[in-house]
Scaffold this motif. Sequence first.
Motif, mmCIF file in Angstrom:
data_model
loop_
_atom_site.group_PDB
_atom_site.id
_atom_site.type_symbol
_atom_site.label_atom_id
_atom_site.label_comp_id
_atom_site.label_asym_id
_atom_site.label_seq_id
_atom_site.Cartn_x
_atom_site.Cartn_y
_atom_site.Cartn_z
ATOM 1 N N TYR A 13 40.475 3.950 -36.093
ATOM 2 C CA TYR A 13 39.103 3.775 -36.579
ATOM 3 C C TYR A 13 38.186 3.769 -35.368
ATOM 4 O O TYR A 13 38.492 3.152 -34.350
ATOM 5 C CB TYR A 13 38.966 2.469 -37.361
ATOM 6 N N ARG A 20 40.027 2.167 -32.308
ATOM 7 C CA ARG A 20 41.050 1.152 -32.586
ATOM 8 C C ARG A 20 42.220 1.848 -33.267
ATOM 9 O O ARG A 20 42.121 2.264 -34.419
ATOM 10 C CB ARG A 20 40.477 0.050 -33.462
ATOM 11 N N ILE A 22 45.546 2.447 -35.166
ATOM 12 C CA ILE A 22 46.405 1.800 -36.156
ATOM 13 C C ILE A 22 47.824 2.359 -36.010
ATOM 14 O O ILE A 22 48.807 1.649 -36.109
ATOM 15 C CB ILE A 22 45.895 2.060 -37.596
ATOM 16 N N GLN A 41 53.683 -6.839 -40.547
ATOM 17 C CA GLN A 41 52.807 -7.915 -40.990
ATOM 18 C C GLN A 41 51.562 -7.330 -41.628
ATOM 19 O O GLN A 41 51.260 -6.151 -41.464
ATOM 20 C CB GLN A 41 52.430 -8.781 -39.789
ATOM 21 N N SER A 42 50.840 -8.195 -42.307
ATOM 22 C CA SER A 42 49.587 -7.780 -42.917
ATOM 23 C C SER A 42 48.655 -7.247 -41.819
ATOM 24 O O SER A 42 48.529 -7.858 -40.759
ATOM 25 C CB SER A 42 48.975 -8.994 -43.621
ATOM 26 N N GLY A 43 48.069 -6.088 -42.070
ATOM 27 C CA GLY A 43 47.162 -5.498 -41.084
ATOM 28 C C GLY A 43 47.852 -4.641 -40.038
ATOM 29 O O GLY A 43 47.205 -4.090 -39.148
ATOM 30 N N SER A 44 49.184 -4.493 -40.134
ATOM 31 C CA SER A 44 49.917 -3.735 -39.116
ATOM 32 C C SER A 44 49.798 -2.222 -39.311
ATOM 33 O O SER A 44 50.197 -1.454 -38.440
ATOM 34 C CB SER A 44 51.391 -4.155 -39.104
ATOM 35 N N GLY A 45 49.285 -1.796 -40.461
ATOM 36 C CA GLY A 45 49.095 -0.359 -40.674
ATOM 37 C C GLY A 45 50.033 0.257 -41.689
ATOM 38 O O GLY A 45 50.154 1.486 -41.770
ATOM 39 N N LYS A 46 50.680 -0.568 -42.500
ATOM 40 C CA LYS A 46 51.647 -0.048 -43.481
ATOM 41 C C LYS A 46 50.972 0.863 -44.511
ATOM 42 O O LYS A 46 51.458 1.952 -44.801
ATOM 43 C CB LYS A 46 52.343 -1.211 -44.211
ATOM 44 N N THR A 47 49.861 0.386 -45.061
ATOM 45 C CA THR A 47 49.157 1.196 -46.066
ATOM 46 C C THR A 47 48.615 2.474 -45.437
ATOM 47 O O THR A 47 48.665 3.550 -46.040
ATOM 48 C CB THR A 47 48.029 0.372 -46.723
ATOM 49 N N THR A 48 48.141 2.362 -44.202
ATOM 50 C CA THR A 48 47.646 3.546 -43.495
ATOM 51 C C THR A 48 48.767 4.579 -43.358
ATOM 52 O O THR A 48 48.577 5.760 -43.683
ATOM 53 C CB THR A 48 47.132 3.147 -42.093
HETATM 54 N N1 LIG Z 1 37.801 1.424 -43.366
HETATM 55 C C1 LIG Z 1 38.283 0.709 -42.331
HETATM 56 N N2 LIG Z 1 37.555 0.535 -41.212
HETATM 57 C C2 LIG Z 1 38.054 -0.155 -40.149
HETATM 58 N N3 LIG Z 1 39.279 -0.710 -40.137
HETATM 59 C C3 LIG Z 1 40.036 -0.586 -41.216
HETATM 60 C C4 LIG Z 1 39.598 0.133 -42.378
HETATM 61 N N4 LIG Z 1 40.582 0.113 -43.301
HETATM 62 C C5 LIG Z 1 41.604 -0.600 -42.754
HETATM 63 N N5 LIG Z 1 41.276 -1.013 -41.510
HETATM 64 C C6 LIG Z 1 42.135 -1.800 -40.588
HETATM 65 O O1 LIG Z 1 43.319 -1.086 -40.299
HETATM 66 C C7 LIG Z 1 44.396 -1.995 -40.082
HETATM 67 C C8 LIG Z 1 45.615 -1.544 -40.861
HETATM 68 O O2 LIG Z 1 45.335 -1.667 -42.241
HETATM 69 P P1 LIG Z 1 46.456 -1.399 -43.346
HETATM 70 O O3 LIG Z 1 47.055 -0.073 -43.100
HETATM 71 O O4 LIG Z 1 45.817 -1.642 -44.653
HETATM 72 O O5 LIG Z 1 47.529 -2.547 -43.014
HETATM 73 P P2 LIG Z 1 48.656 -3.203 -43.934
HETATM 74 O O6 LIG Z 1 48.832 -2.350 -45.143
HETATM 75 O O7 LIG Z 1 49.872 -3.272 -43.064
HETATM 76 O O8 LIG Z 1 48.170 -4.573 -44.278
HETATM 77 C C9 LIG Z 1 43.895 -3.365 -40.466
HETATM 78 O O9 LIG Z 1 43.640 -4.099 -39.292
HETATM 79 C C10 LIG Z 1 42.604 -3.080 -41.224
HETATM 80 O O10 LIG Z 1 41.697 -4.116 -41.037
#
Ligand SMILES: Nc1ncnc2c1ncn2[C@@H]1O[C@H](COP(=O)(O)OP(=O)(O)O)[C@@H](O)[C@H]1O
Length: 224
Positions: A13, A20, A22, A41-48
Amino acid sequence: MAILEAKNLSYFYQDGENRRYILRETDIAFEKGKFYTILGQSGSGKTTLLSLLSALESPKEGNVFYNGKDIKEIGYETFRRNNIGIVFQHYNLIPYMTAVENVMVPMAITENELPANKTDVAYNLLDYIGIVKSKADRPVNRLSGGEQQRVAIARSLATNVDVILADEPTGNLDEEMEQEIVEIFKKLAHEHGKCVVVVTHSQEIATLSDEIYYLRKGKLKAYE
Ligand SMILES: Nc1ncnc2c1ncn2[C@@H]1O[C@H](COP(=O)(O)OP(=O)(O)O)[C@@H](O)[C@H]1O
Ligand SMILES: [Mg+2]
Protein backbone atom coordinates in the motif's frame (compact mmCIF):
# COMPACT_ATOMS: atom_id res chain seq x y z
CA MET A 1 3.28 -29.89 -11.90
CA ALA A 2 1.76 -27.27 -9.66
CA ILE A 3 -1.82 -26.39 -10.50
CA LEU A 4 -1.54 -22.97 -8.88
CA GLU A 5 1.71 -21.12 -8.45
CA ALA A 6 2.81 -17.65 -7.40
CA LYS A 7 6.18 -16.31 -8.45
CA ASN A 8 7.91 -13.25 -7.08
CA LEU A 9 4.63 -11.93 -5.74
CA SER A 10 4.66 -8.49 -4.11
CA TYR A 11 1.89 -6.31 -2.81
CA PHE A 12 2.09 -2.97 -1.00
CA TYR A 13 0.00 0.00 0.00
CA GLN A 14 1.31 3.42 -0.90
CA ASP A 15 1.32 5.71 2.13
CA GLY A 16 2.50 9.12 0.89
CA GLU A 17 6.11 8.56 -0.13
CA ASN A 18 6.30 5.21 1.63
CA ARG A 19 5.42 1.78 0.40
CA ARG A 20 4.10 -0.50 3.09
CA TYR A 21 4.81 -4.00 1.84
CA ILE A 22 2.26 -6.70 2.73
CA LEU A 23 3.94 -9.35 0.57
CA ARG A 24 7.50 -9.23 -0.64
CA GLU A 25 8.86 -11.35 -3.51
CA THR A 26 6.89 -14.39 -2.42
CA ASP A 27 6.95 -17.77 -4.16
CA ILE A 28 4.59 -20.65 -3.49
CA ALA A 29 3.26 -23.64 -5.42
CA PHE A 30 0.18 -25.78 -4.81
CA GLU A 31 -0.60 -29.24 -6.13
CA LYS A 32 -3.77 -31.23 -6.60
CA GLY A 33 -4.67 -33.76 -3.94
CA LYS A 34 -3.25 -31.72 -1.09
CA PHE A 35 -4.73 -29.66 1.71
CA TYR A 36 -2.59 -26.62 2.52
CA THR A 37 -2.84 -24.12 5.33
CA ILE A 38 -1.24 -20.73 5.45
CA LEU A 39 -0.95 -19.49 9.00
CA GLY A 40 -0.45 -15.92 10.03
CA GLN A 41 -1.50 -13.46 12.67
CA SER A 42 -4.23 -10.95 12.07
CA GLY A 43 -2.94 -8.28 9.70
CA SER A 44 -0.11 -10.48 8.37
CA GLY A 45 -1.50 -10.40 4.82
CA LYS A 46 -3.43 -13.67 4.57
CA THR A 47 -6.48 -12.14 2.90
CA THR A 48 -4.22 -10.13 0.60
CA LEU A 49 -2.39 -13.29 -0.50
CA LEU A 50 -5.64 -15.16 -1.07
CA SER A 51 -7.06 -12.21 -3.03
CA LEU A 52 -4.05 -12.34 -5.35
CA LEU A 53 -4.30 -16.14 -5.76
CA SER A 54 -8.01 -15.86 -6.53
CA ALA A 55 -7.68 -12.90 -8.93
CA LEU A 56 -9.77 -10.59 -6.79
CA GLU A 57 -6.75 -8.29 -6.66
CA SER A 58 -3.86 -7.67 -9.04
CA PRO A 59 -0.26 -8.05 -7.76
CA LYS A 60 2.05 -5.02 -7.76
CA GLU A 61 4.85 -7.31 -8.91
CA GLY A 62 5.08 -10.96 -9.84
CA ASN A 63 2.62 -13.42 -11.35
CA VAL A 64 0.14 -16.14 -10.54
CA PHE A 65 0.02 -19.18 -12.81
CA TYR A 66 -2.78 -21.70 -13.25
CA ASN A 67 -1.60 -24.91 -14.92
CA GLY A 68 1.47 -22.97 -16.02
CA LYS A 69 -0.46 -20.12 -17.61
CA ASP A 70 -0.44 -16.58 -16.21
CA ILE A 71 -3.93 -15.84 -14.88
CA LYS A 72 -3.66 -12.38 -16.38
CA GLU A 73 -3.55 -14.05 -19.78
CA ILE A 74 -6.44 -16.35 -18.89
CA GLY A 75 -8.29 -13.23 -17.75
CA TYR A 76 -9.17 -12.64 -14.11
CA GLU A 77 -12.91 -12.99 -14.62
CA THR A 78 -12.59 -16.08 -16.76
CA PHE A 79 -10.23 -17.63 -14.22
CA ARG A 80 -12.67 -16.97 -11.38
CA ARG A 81 -15.63 -18.22 -13.38
CA ASN A 82 -14.05 -21.46 -14.53
CA ASN A 83 -11.03 -22.47 -12.51
CA ILE A 84 -11.43 -21.80 -8.78
CA GLY A 85 -13.92 -21.89 -5.96
CA ILE A 86 -13.72 -19.39 -3.10
CA VAL A 87 -14.99 -19.88 0.45
CA PHE A 88 -15.24 -16.84 2.75
CA GLN A 89 -15.40 -16.46 6.51
CA HIS A 90 -18.84 -14.86 6.32
CA TYR A 91 -20.14 -17.39 3.77
CA ASN A 92 -21.25 -14.63 1.33
CA LEU A 93 -24.41 -16.48 0.32
CA ILE A 94 -27.49 -14.77 -1.07
CA PRO A 95 -29.70 -14.77 2.05
CA TYR A 96 -33.20 -14.91 0.55
CA MET A 97 -32.33 -17.73 -1.86
CA THR A 98 -32.44 -21.39 -0.88
CA ALA A 99 -29.30 -23.45 -0.39
CA VAL A 100 -29.76 -25.25 -3.68
CA GLU A 101 -30.37 -21.96 -5.52
CA ASN A 102 -27.16 -20.56 -4.05
CA VAL A 103 -25.19 -23.58 -5.23
CA MET A 104 -26.60 -23.12 -8.73
CA VAL A 105 -25.51 -19.48 -9.09
CA PRO A 106 -21.95 -20.19 -10.31
CA MET A 107 -23.28 -22.97 -12.57
CA ALA A 108 -25.20 -20.34 -14.49
CA ILE A 109 -22.12 -18.25 -15.25
CA THR A 110 -19.33 -20.78 -15.77
CA GLU A 111 -18.16 -21.84 -19.21
CA ASN A 112 -17.21 -25.27 -17.89
CA GLU A 113 -19.15 -28.13 -19.29
CA LEU A 114 -21.58 -29.41 -16.69
CA PRO A 115 -24.14 -32.21 -16.67
CA ALA A 116 -27.53 -31.15 -18.07
CA ASN A 117 -29.34 -31.94 -14.80
CA LYS A 118 -27.83 -29.05 -12.86
CA THR A 119 -30.46 -29.18 -10.13
CA ASP A 120 -29.63 -32.83 -9.37
CA VAL A 121 -25.93 -32.00 -9.31
CA ALA A 122 -26.57 -29.22 -6.78
CA TYR A 123 -28.71 -31.43 -4.51
CA ASN A 124 -26.12 -34.21 -4.69
CA LEU A 125 -23.27 -31.86 -3.82
CA LEU A 126 -25.21 -30.51 -0.86
CA ASP A 127 -26.09 -34.00 0.29
CA TYR A 128 -22.44 -35.04 0.05
CA ILE A 129 -21.42 -32.06 2.19
CA GLY A 130 -24.11 -32.91 4.75
CA ILE A 131 -27.11 -30.77 3.76
CA VAL A 132 -30.19 -32.96 3.30
CA LYS A 133 -32.99 -32.11 0.85
CA SER A 134 -35.29 -30.45 3.42
CA LYS A 135 -32.50 -28.04 4.34
CA ALA A 136 -31.38 -27.58 0.73
CA ASP A 137 -34.81 -26.11 -0.01
CA ARG A 138 -34.63 -23.62 2.85
CA PRO A 139 -33.59 -19.96 2.47
CA VAL A 140 -30.00 -19.92 3.70
CA ASN A 141 -30.68 -17.24 6.32
CA ARG A 142 -32.67 -19.93 8.12
CA LEU A 143 -29.70 -22.31 8.35
CA SER A 144 -27.07 -22.35 11.12
CA GLY A 145 -23.58 -20.92 10.58
CA GLY A 146 -22.06 -24.35 10.10
CA GLU A 147 -24.77 -25.29 7.62
CA GLN A 148 -24.30 -22.04 5.70
CA GLN A 149 -20.58 -22.70 5.42
CA ARG A 150 -21.35 -26.18 4.06
CA VAL A 151 -23.58 -24.56 1.44
CA ALA A 152 -20.73 -22.19 0.57
CA ILE A 153 -18.35 -25.14 0.16
CA ALA A 154 -20.89 -26.93 -2.07
CA ARG A 155 -21.17 -23.72 -4.11
CA SER A 156 -17.38 -23.53 -4.48
CA LEU A 157 -17.48 -27.06 -5.95
CA ALA A 158 -20.45 -26.50 -8.23
CA THR A 159 -18.47 -25.64 -11.35
CA ASN A 160 -16.31 -28.75 -10.98
CA VAL A 161 -13.09 -26.82 -10.28
CA ASP A 162 -9.81 -28.32 -9.07
CA VAL A 163 -8.83 -25.48 -6.74
CA ILE A 164 -10.64 -24.34 -3.58
CA LEU A 165 -9.36 -21.24 -1.79
CA ALA A 166 -10.76 -20.48 1.66
CA ASP A 167 -10.25 -17.40 3.85
CA GLU A 168 -10.72 -18.15 7.57
CA PRO A 169 -13.56 -20.55 6.69
CA THR A 170 -14.15 -21.54 10.32
CA GLY A 171 -13.62 -18.10 11.82
CA ASN A 172 -17.29 -17.82 12.76
CA LEU A 173 -17.81 -21.41 13.89
CA ASP A 174 -17.38 -23.28 17.15
CA GLU A 175 -14.70 -25.94 17.58
CA GLU A 176 -16.86 -28.93 16.77
CA MET A 177 -18.10 -27.34 13.57
CA GLU A 178 -14.55 -26.32 12.70
CA GLN A 179 -13.47 -29.94 12.97
CA GLU A 180 -16.27 -31.06 10.64
CA ILE A 181 -15.49 -28.42 8.04
CA VAL A 182 -11.81 -29.36 8.11
CA GLU A 183 -12.75 -33.01 7.59
CA ILE A 184 -14.66 -31.95 4.45
CA PHE A 185 -11.61 -30.11 3.11
CA LYS A 186 -9.39 -33.13 3.81
CA LYS A 187 -11.79 -35.41 1.98
CA LEU A 188 -11.96 -33.07 -1.01
CA ALA A 189 -8.18 -33.10 -1.26
CA HIS A 190 -7.48 -36.76 -0.53
CA GLU A 191 -10.49 -38.51 -2.06
CA HIS A 192 -11.37 -36.13 -4.87
CA GLY A 193 -7.94 -34.79 -5.82
CA LYS A 194 -8.78 -31.16 -5.18
CA CYS A 195 -6.16 -28.58 -4.31
CA VAL A 196 -7.41 -26.95 -1.10
CA VAL A 197 -5.75 -23.82 0.28
CA VAL A 198 -6.96 -22.42 3.60
CA VAL A 199 -5.61 -19.25 5.18
CA THR A 200 -6.24 -19.10 8.89
CA HIS A 201 -4.84 -18.11 12.25
CA SER A 202 -5.99 -21.47 13.65
CA GLN A 203 -3.17 -23.75 14.71
CA GLU A 204 -5.72 -26.57 15.07
CA ILE A 205 -6.63 -26.48 11.38
CA ALA A 206 -2.97 -26.31 10.43
CA THR A 207 -2.07 -29.48 12.32
CA LEU A 208 -4.70 -31.35 10.27
CA SER A 209 -3.38 -30.18 6.90
CA ASP A 210 -0.76 -31.74 4.64
CA GLU A 211 1.52 -28.74 4.34
CA ILE A 212 1.77 -25.69 6.54
CA TYR A 213 3.18 -22.31 5.58
CA TYR A 214 3.63 -19.33 7.81
CA LEU A 215 3.20 -15.74 6.66
CA ARG A 216 5.26 -13.21 8.52
CA LYS A 217 6.66 -9.81 7.59
CA GLY A 218 5.61 -10.28 3.98
CA LYS A 219 7.42 -13.60 3.58
CA LEU A 220 6.07 -17.14 3.36
CA LYS A 221 8.00 -19.90 5.04
CA ALA A 222 7.41 -23.62 5.35
CA TYR A 223 6.35 -24.21 8.94
CA GLU A 224 8.37 -26.52 11.17
N1 LIG B 1 -7.07 -0.54 1.71
C1 LIG B 1 -6.02 -0.65 2.55
N2 LIG B 1 -5.17 0.39 2.73
C2 LIG B 1 -4.09 0.27 3.54
N3 LIG B 1 -3.78 -0.85 4.21
C3 LIG B 1 -4.59 -1.90 4.09
C4 LIG B 1 -5.75 -1.87 3.25
N4 LIG B 1 -6.36 -3.07 3.30
C5 LIG B 1 -5.62 -3.84 4.15
N5 LIG B 1 -4.56 -3.13 4.62
C6 LIG B 1 -3.52 -3.62 5.55
O1 LIG B 1 -2.84 -4.73 4.98
C7 LIG B 1 -2.42 -5.62 6.01
C8 LIG B 1 -2.78 -7.04 5.63
O2 LIG B 1 -4.18 -7.17 5.63
P1 LIG B 1 -4.90 -8.58 5.39
O3 LIG B 1 -4.36 -9.18 4.16
O4 LIG B 1 -6.35 -8.32 5.48
O5 LIG B 1 -4.39 -9.42 6.67
P2 LIG B 1 -5.02 -10.71 7.37
O6 LIG B 1 -6.04 -11.29 6.45
O7 LIG B 1 -3.85 -11.61 7.62
O8 LIG B 1 -5.61 -10.24 8.65
C9 LIG B 1 -3.06 -5.15 7.29
O9 LIG B 1 -2.08 -4.51 8.08
C10 LIG B 1 -4.12 -4.16 6.82
O10 LIG B 1 -4.30 -3.16 7.77
MG1 LIG C 1 -8.01 -11.74 6.67
